[in-house]
Scaffold this active site. Structure first.
Site, PDB file in Angstrom:
ATOM      1  N   GLU A   1      10.489  15.497  10.477  1.00  0.00           N
ATOM      2  CA  GLU A   1       9.085  15.938  10.423  1.00  0.00           C
ATOM      3  C   GLU A   1       8.220  16.228  11.435  1.00  0.00           C
ATOM      4  O   GLU A   1       7.118  15.533  11.626  1.00  0.00           O
ATOM      5  CB  GLU A   1       8.505  15.353   9.252  1.00  0.00           C
ATOM      6  CG  GLU A   1       9.213  15.051   7.974  1.00  0.00           C
ATOM      7  CD  GLU A   1       8.391  13.983   7.225  1.00  0.00           C
ATOM      8  OE1 GLU A   1       7.625  13.069   7.743  1.00  0.00           O
ATOM      9  OE2 GLU A   1       8.697  13.791   5.858  1.00  0.00           O
TER      10      GLU A   1
ATOM     11  N   CYS B   1     -24.951  18.747  18.287  1.00  0.00           N
ATOM     12  CA  CYS B   1     -25.902  17.748  18.626  1.00  0.00           C
ATOM     13  C   CYS B   1     -25.351  16.464  18.434  1.00  0.00           C
ATOM     14  O   CYS B   1     -25.660  15.666  17.621  1.00  0.00           O
ATOM     15  CB  CYS B   1     -26.917  18.030  17.568  1.00  0.00           C
ATOM     16  SG  CYS B   1     -26.550  17.871  15.967  1.00  0.00           S
TER      17      CYS B   1
HETATM   18  N1  LLP Z   1       5.336  12.914   8.986  1.00  0.00           N
HETATM   19  C1  LLP Z   1       4.345  12.250   8.363  1.00  0.00           C
HETATM   20  C2  LLP Z   1       4.310  11.659   7.103  1.00  0.00           C
HETATM   21  C3  LLP Z   1       3.003  12.200   9.236  1.00  0.00           C
HETATM   22  O1  LLP Z   1       1.987  11.407   8.672  1.00  0.00           O
HETATM   23  C4  LLP Z   1       2.816  13.050  10.353  1.00  0.00           C
HETATM   24  C5  LLP Z   1       1.568  12.903  11.243  1.00  0.00           C
HETATM   25  C6  LLP Z   1       3.765  13.909  10.743  1.00  0.00           C
HETATM   26  C7  LLP Z   1       4.951  13.793  10.073  1.00  0.00           C
HETATM   27  C8  LLP Z   1       4.086  14.753  11.881  1.00  0.00           C
HETATM   28  O2  LLP Z   1       3.734  13.740  13.056  1.00  0.00           O
HETATM   29  P1  LLP Z   1       3.864  14.787  14.658  1.00  0.00           P
HETATM   30  O3  LLP Z   1       5.104  15.307  14.805  1.00  0.00           O
HETATM   31  O4  LLP Z   1       2.838  15.825  14.422  1.00  0.00           O
HETATM   32  O5  LLP Z   1       3.300  13.515  15.542  1.00  0.00           O
HETATM   33  N2  LLP Z   1      -4.780  13.918  14.183  1.00  0.00           N
HETATM   34  C9  LLP Z   1      -3.885  13.259  15.085  1.00  0.00           C
HETATM   35  C10 LLP Z   1      -2.469  13.031  14.536  1.00  0.00           C
HETATM   36  C11 LLP Z   1      -2.438  12.629  13.199  1.00  0.00           C
HETATM   37  C12 LLP Z   1      -0.778  12.604  12.583  1.00  0.00           C
HETATM   38  C13 LLP Z   1      -0.772  12.322  11.289  1.00  0.00           C
HETATM   39  N3  LLP Z   1       0.570  12.380  10.813  1.00  0.00           N
HETATM   40  C14 LLP Z   1      -3.987  13.672  16.349  1.00  0.00           C
HETATM   41  O6  LLP Z   1      -4.715  14.484  16.617  1.00  0.00           O
HETATM   42  O7  LLP Z   1      -3.378  12.933  17.283  1.00  0.00           O
END
Ligand code: LLP
Length: 423
Positions: free
Chosen positions: A276, A344
């Site tokens: 994922e 702000c």
């Molecule tokens: N699968 C699940 C169950 C997840 O919770 C997430 C991300 C992913 C896959 C994908 O993860 P990635 O490959 O993108 O690391 N807003 C935060 C990141 C939050 C990630 C949440 N879950 C940031 O800007 O760093």
């Protein structure tokens, strides 16, 4: 890093074959700019790394769910990892087959669960006993079996920012690995549920891949315990989380490193693999292009004030995240400044005390590695229209999301002045 997709030719910063200034002059700023080639190269890296093993790569829509970008992943045969009914809706709209959509999340509502069941998604990644009961009940009502995997929490430290560590014992995600066997035993007895797999996701922006090994080994052990109990699964979903470059000197793992580490363990279970990835597919492919509105200096500080803010890119404000920032036209002189937005809030910054080209009013800046969790986390705070989104493909570019306008911002609000007029 950014060199291949965002790079200088002479004094001009290019995205693929186009000077960014040309796009900015034409479309006005702010906008997110994505390189199609960067996305395609990342997809190819993943596909290549896992080509010898049955693997479904489900792009994590939460990283960026722009329809045109989803279409690129679809056209490459990827599936979709979702966390809400809205993401499932966007995925189906673009054309993802429902049997390539997985759905995790600790708080799935009845409406969202019914929507997923009716559409026959590949897997609900179940995060609690109560959720399992509710899915069984709702599937009975819909009259269709629901496919589920149990999301287990392997209690592994991914060594990343605490806000995005999801596989630790005390995090809200998943079911304790020690409880999981019992939950599976209950799940297989449920009338309206097909138990198809096992899921874990330990965190995001992971730069050292060794915790993945620890996690898949723990979850792999559980798969063998389940086999002993006669519970056979089809899928082993190891989540996303691979990190990207935010600083030019960052050393990042690639999909091959992940494959080398996890495949031996997954192979031994005989289960098909699901991945994922979100950030690692889209993060480095995107930049936020903004314009300098003003520059100002106080006694000990210089400020560069942009026409985009924390409502467009929240990551520096909420995680104190570093994003590399380049001037769209190279300057000869440098300056140390806080690069801030117009919101702000003191927390509305892109960088503090950053050495940067000495830009002036109306110059453009590019905030790099903003393709993931940029536009998808943006808001209308301070009644600010969200940024446009633009996709570059070679020497062409396409607007893939229009800039919001003031009327769009009030569209769903009740207009008390109109009501008064009609009363
Ligand atoms: N699968 C699940 C169950 C997840 O919770 C997430 C991300 C992913 C896959 C994908 O993860 P990635 O490959 O993108 O690391 N807003 C935060 C990141 C939050 C990630 C949440 N879950 C940031 O800007 O760093």
């Amino acid at each position: 890093m950014f060199e291949n997709y965002f790079f200088y030719k002479g004094k001009d910063l290019f995205c693929e074959d186009i000077p960014i200034k040309e796009i900015a002059d034409k479309l006005r700023t702010p906008f997110y700019l994505y390189s199609k080639k960067a996305i395609q190269d990342k997809i190819n890296q993943y596909k290549d790394a896992f080509k010898d093993y049955p693997t479904l790569i489900c792009y994590a829509a939460k990283a960026n769910s722009n329809l045109s970008l989803l279409k690129i992943f679809l056209d490459n045969g990827l599936g979709l990892d979702t966390v809400s009914g809205g993401e499932i809706f966007k995925g189906l709209l673009v054309g993802f087959p429902s049997n390539k959509i997985v759905y995790a999340g600790v708080g799935k509502t009845d409406e969202e669960i019914i929507y997923g069941i009716e559409n026959g998604i590949l897997s609900f990644n179940v995060e609690s006993r109560q959720e399992l009961d509710v899915i069984d009940y709702l599937a009975g009502k819909v009259g269709k079996k629901a496919n589920v995997s149990i999301r287990v929490n392997p209690d592994v430290n991914p060594k990343t920012h605490p806000y995005i560590s999801t596989g630790l014992k005390n995090s809200k995600f998943g079911i304790d690995i020690d409880d999981a066997l019992d939950v599976y035993k209950k799940a297989v007895k449920k009338k309206n549920i097909n138990v198809i797999g096992i899921h874990c996701h330990i965190g995001s922006q992971i730069l050292d891949v060794s915790p993945y090994r620890e996690a898949v080994e723990k979850v792999g052990d559980l798969v063998f315990k389940l086999k002993k109990e006669g519970i056979e699964l089809e899928y082993f979903d190891i989540g996303g989380g691979l990190g990207i470059k935010y600083k030019p000197e960052d050393k990042t793992p690639n999909p091959k490193d992940l494959a080398d580490l996890v495949l031996p363990v997954v192979k031994a279970t005989g289960l098909k693999l699901i991945l994922e990835p979100g950030r690692s597919l889209i993060g480095e492919a995107g930049a936020l292009i903004s314009q300098v509105i003003f520059t100002k200096s106080k006694k000990n500080k210089n400020f560069i004030i942009l026409n985009s803010g924390m409502n467009d890119l929240m990551r520096p404000s909420i995680y104190n995240a570093y994003h590399h920032i380049l001037s769209v036209e190279k300057k000869d002189e440098k300056i140390v400044a806080d690069i801030v937005g117009p919101i702000c809030e003191t927390g509305d910054f892109f960088a503090l005390d950053r050495e940067i080209d000495k830009v002036e009013r109306n110059d453009y800046l590019a905030v790099l590695s903003a393709g993931a969790y940029g536009s998808s986390m943006s808001s209308n705070y301070n009644v600010r229209p969200r940024a446009m989104e633009v996709l570059v493909d070679g020497d062409k570019y396409f607007v893939i999301k229009e800039r919001e306008d003031y009327n769009y911002l009030i569209e769903k609000e009740i207009k008390p002045f109109e009501r008064l007029k009609n009363d």
